[in-house]
Design an enzyme around this catalytic site. Structure first.
Site, mmCIF file in Angstrom:
data_model
loop_
_atom_site.group_PDB
_atom_site.id
_atom_site.type_symbol
_atom_site.label_atom_id
_atom_site.label_comp_id
_atom_site.label_asym_id
_atom_site.label_seq_id
_atom_site.Cartn_x
_atom_site.Cartn_y
_atom_site.Cartn_z
ATOM 1 N N SER A 57 -42.524 -14.572 33.862
ATOM 2 C CA SER A 57 -42.488 -13.559 34.923
ATOM 3 C C SER A 57 -41.138 -12.854 35.051
ATOM 4 O O SER A 57 -41.038 -11.887 35.806
ATOM 5 C CB SER A 57 -42.847 -14.200 36.268
ATOM 6 O OG SER A 57 -44.216 -14.563 36.286
ATOM 7 N N GLU A 76 -22.020 -12.877 -9.614
ATOM 8 C CA GLU A 76 -20.977 -11.957 -9.176
ATOM 9 C C GLU A 76 -20.403 -11.068 -10.277
ATOM 10 O O GLU A 76 -20.063 -9.916 -10.039
ATOM 11 C CB GLU A 76 -19.831 -12.754 -8.534
ATOM 12 C CG GLU A 76 -20.221 -13.513 -7.271
ATOM 13 C CD GLU A 76 -20.565 -12.583 -6.122
ATOM 14 O OE1 GLU A 76 -20.116 -11.428 -6.129
ATOM 15 O OE2 GLU A 76 -21.304 -13.028 -5.214
#
Length: 860
Positions: free
Chosen positions: A387, A112
């Site tokens: 389907s 950081e």
């Protein structure tokens, strides 16, 4: 003269020398002025910049020690504006700076802010690189925030990337550095950062993800936690172990680059499998956040649209689309005993939407969930749709682009893909020519592929994308739900969103769970996505009307709800033959079973199956559990609510089609009723040709009904005159007195005898029938007389039978007997009674019949 000349030359030289000196002086004066101007311009710029900076930071909030150390939780409200949950303050173990292991500190600094202990809150060197990136790639392309700035942003400021917010961030960072030591600021950071499922702070995350204290972490585990704050949701090792491992390895590389670890230490830590270090799934702790499947999606939705907003620490008011009663019922039915599940591993993902708005009303994230914000089977699971994809990829595009009506004829016959590979139906049978409606209702694969081929792959793909199905490619196998390649499948959320557009007249709204966010400063951010028209209203209506047949008479009858206008579609997927053989999977087993359906109020999509589909599979009635879940949920949410039926748009017309015609033809006036289907067509695109298969079928003629007293039978006779009598049969109907009409028989002969009841009045109808085509009827009627008195004297019975309507007084005179009006011929005719003697009861309808003796009367 020479002196004078020299004198002139000298004077010329002197003059030139003076002029050159004057030029140098002017040049020196010009540079000085420019320098002074630039200095003045710089001062003005500094003053303007300082003024601008002062203006931007004038509303900067004051430093608040409580806010520096404690994250601010966010509040969530349901669709009615009622508070239902608070997130961000549930899990946090605070750790003091002196208790932070050096390895943890080094991992965070390497990732950081490596210059944390060298700057005063704002890193000018790092800022320079970010400025260049922002100028070349656009504002916000690269951040330059120090750990100090991140503490400030997470404590006091809204997350938007604006110059004003960055100025306030820098100003507060400088103040923070003046008031607190570096160690105190670092302590604030490691306790404030959000770690997704790991809560707030790195100490809490160590316990949640690894079950350890901070000082017990390995290098690999430390690097993983240090890498998470950049994007906690994406690097959550429970949900995304592969992403977490890649991020961990980046942190290890940075630690080595900045000299915190050796090459050997880095390589050894990188070789550790992330999943091997995590707390086992069955031992992960659970929290008490209500409706966490829904809340987890809320957080994900906010982070996707506003990456810099942290719902767990930014103190937001989040107004959601949640319907609490529906959400509670979905959770109860998944984990309760209302449905009998095959085992504990059986899973389901459920999405419930408002059909008209696309708002998410409830999410069923799965069964037997053990962690807050765990894997969500409604939103995260991507499975083959089976389907359920047919309305989206096959029949919807066929109506939209080809203007097919619901009657469109398709041939369910032996068929192949364009590659020559065979395609089969689920039952390995063929049913011949059928309408698109029937093909969809019965979920036939071959007609679906034919529709896909007629539309074309690219149009089908775009239609699906417009409905929120993010296809990257498309193949013919997609027509029956067999996704592949980059398209691993679809989620319950995506399927619900697509189907809701069919129920909403062709308008699609991406499903959403957050209506509005209110920041701490009162700023309100709208989250509702825009609705868009993705299909014509005739497409939406005709798909809906066909899907009604699925639940009423097709494959989805177990999902039907009596009295509720409902449309829906089933879907199951298949195992490849190789997998069936490799994993010993029995015939008839399936990995996935779906049901997706909707009313004008709600849309629901239910997926059921197992995590490991090669170890567990759905067999028998287990494949119908999705339908039962759908039915129970929809019954619950519709209870007490009026549900309107789907309206027929004015772009659609009704058309009568003759069954079995291909291409479809209109029924003629001679088409038998049972050969006519009523369907829908796009207005102006109905079939023009009328079928000539059926000509007018001639009716029987000369129908007579006679009474045979000897056998007490009614004798029917008729004739049939037609050019083609082949295959014609006759249906004979009878009605006695005021009773119901009944079919006596169907036969090819033109005569019939039946027993009669004394005193009965019979009406007969004979109809010619051939190939389900029927003629107009021929009719006849007859009254059967009652015997009055039988005196036992056979001589009085002229025909050897009972003396119908006579007595001795009647034989003595020819005068009318007013006391016995049955002997009066006039009364006999008026009352419809037959005369005595040889004039036996006999009649015919429509003046037809033979003269078999006796008086022929017009029977009533």
């Amino acid at each position: 003269m020479a002196e004078k000349y020299q004198s002139r030359e000298e004077r010329r030289k002197q003059l030139n020398s003076k002029q050159k000196g004057k030029g140098r002086k002017k040049a020196k004066i010009s540079v000085k002025r420019i320098f002074l101007f630039l200095v003045a311009l710089g001062i003005v710029g500094l003053l303007i910049g300082a003024g601008t900076f002062a203006y931007m930071v004038k509303d900067t909030p004051k430093l608040d020690e409580k806010l520096l150390k404690d994250p601010i939780s966010s509040e969530l409200y349901d669709i009615n504006g009622n508070f239902f949950a608070e997130i961000g303050s549930e899990k946090r173990d605070y750790v003091d700076y002196e208790d932070i292991p050096k390895q943890v500190e080094e991992a965070i600094l390497a990732t950081e802010d490596t210059r944390f202990y060298k700057h005063n809150g704002v890193d000018i060197i790092r800022l320079g690189g970010a400025v260049v990136a922002n100028l070349t790639e656009g504002f916000g392309a690269e951040g330059a925030s120090t750990i100090t700035q991140q503490v400030v942003k997470n404590s006091f400021l809204t997350p938007e990337k604006t110059l004003s917010r960055k100025a306030q961030e820098a100003w507060l960072s400088i103040q923070l550095e003046r008031k607190y030591t570096k160690q105190q600021i670092f302590e604030m950071y490691v306790n404030k950062i959000w770690m997704d499922s790991g809560g707030h702070g790195i100490a809490t995350a160590a316990k949640v993800y690894f079950g350890k204290e901070l000082d017990e972490l390995t290098l690999a585990e430390t690097a993983l936690l240090a890498g998470m704050p950049q994007s906690p949701a994406n690097y959550n090792p429970f949900k995304h172990p592969e992403r977490a491992e890649k991020r961990r390895n980046i942190v290890l590389t940075l630690m080595h680059k900045h000299g915190f670890i050796t090459q050997e230490e880095m390589e050894e830590a990188k070789s550790v499998d992330v999943t091997s270090t995590l707390v086992p799934e069955d031992k992960r702790s659970t929290g008490d956040i209500p409706y966490d499947a829904f809340v987890g999606h809320v957080v994900k939705e906010i982070k996707a649209k506003y990456p810099d907003i942290d719902p767990f620490s930014d103190g937001l008011k989040i107004y959601t689309t949640l319907e609490p009663d529906a959400q509670k019922y979905v959770e109860d039915i998944l984990d309760g005993d209302e449905i009998e599940y095959p085992d504990e591993k059986f899973q389901a993902g459920i999405t419930l939407l408002d059909t008209a708005t696309g708002q998410i009303r409830a999410l069923g994230g799965g069964r037997n969930q053990t962690v807050d914000f765990g894997f969500n089977y409604a939103t995260d699971a991507k499975r083959q749709p089976g389907s359920t994809i047919k309305p989206i990829i096959d029949y919807g595009p066929a109506i939209e682009f080809l203007k097919w009506g619901t009657y469109y004829a398709l041939d369910d016959k032996p068929y192949t893909y364009s590659t020559g590979d065979k395609i089969s139906n689920w039952d390995n049978k063929h049913m011949g020519v059928m309408s698109m409606r029937t093909a969809l209702a019965l979920s036939r694969n071959i007609p679906a592929l034919q529709a896909f081929q007629a539309v074309g792959a690219e149009k089908a793909k775009q239609f699906a994308i417009d409905l929120g199905i993010p296809l990257k490619e498309i193949h013919e196998s997609y027509s029956i739900g067999g996704f592949g390649g980059e398209d691993k499948g679809v989620s319950s959320l995506e399927m619900a969103g697509a189907y809701s557009a069919f129920g909403n007249n062709g308008f699609y709204t991406e499903p959403y769970s957050v209506v509005e966010i209110e920041l701490r400063d009162g700023t309100k951010l709208k989250m509702k996505p825009d609705s868009k028209v993705v299909m014509q209203d005739y497409t939406a209506f005709m798909i809906t009307d066909m899907l009604k047949d699925v639940v009423q008479s097709g494959t989805g009858t177990r999902a039907n709800i009596s009295g509720l206008p409902l449309a829906g579609k089933t879907g199951t997927t298949n195992y490849p033959d190789a997998d069936k053989k490799a994993y010993n999977i029995p015939n008839g087993a399936v990995p996935d079973a779906w049901f997706v359906g909707y009313t004008t109020n709600y849309t629901a999509a239910v997926w059921t199956g197992y995590d490991n589909k090669n170890e567990n599979y759905l067999v028998g009635d287990d494949q119908k559990i999705g339908q039962r879940l759908f039915k129970n949920i929809m019954e619950h949410v519709h209870n007490g609510k009026e549900t309107a039926d789907f309206k027929v748009p004015n772009t659609v017309e009704v058309v009568e089609i003759e069954k079995g015609t291909i291409p479809a033809k209109k029924a003629s006036k001679y088409t038998p009723k049972n050969m006519i289907i009523t369907e829908y067509a796009v207005k102006g695109h109905a079939p023009k040709e009328v079928s000539d298969k059926y000509d007018r079928l001639e009716a029987p003629v000369d129908l007579t009904a006679d009474y045979d007293t000897d056998s007490n039978e009614i004798v029917l006779n008729w004739n049939y005159v037609a050019e083609n009598e082949n295959g014609v049969q006759f249906e004979i109907y009878v009605k006695k007195d005021d009773g119901a009409e009944e079919l006596l028989t169907a036969q090819s002969e033109k005569t019939l005898r039946m027993k009669a009841d004394y005193g009965g009045y019979y009406t007969f109808k004979v109809i010619a029938v051939r190939d389900q085509q029927k003629s107009d009827p021929a009719t006849a009627a007859i009254q059967i007389p009652d015997p009055l008195i039988f005196d036992g004297d056979d001589e009085n019975d002229d025909n050897g039978g009972p003396p119908w309507g006579r007595n001795e007084e009647d034989e003595e005179t020819d005068e009318p007997d007013n006391e016995n009006p049955g002997n009066d011929e006039q009364n006999d005719n008026n009352n419809g009674q037959p005369q005595q003697g040889n004039n036996r009861g006999q009649g015919q309808g429509q003046g037809q019949g033979n003269q078999n003796g006796g008086n022929q009367g017009n029977q009533p």
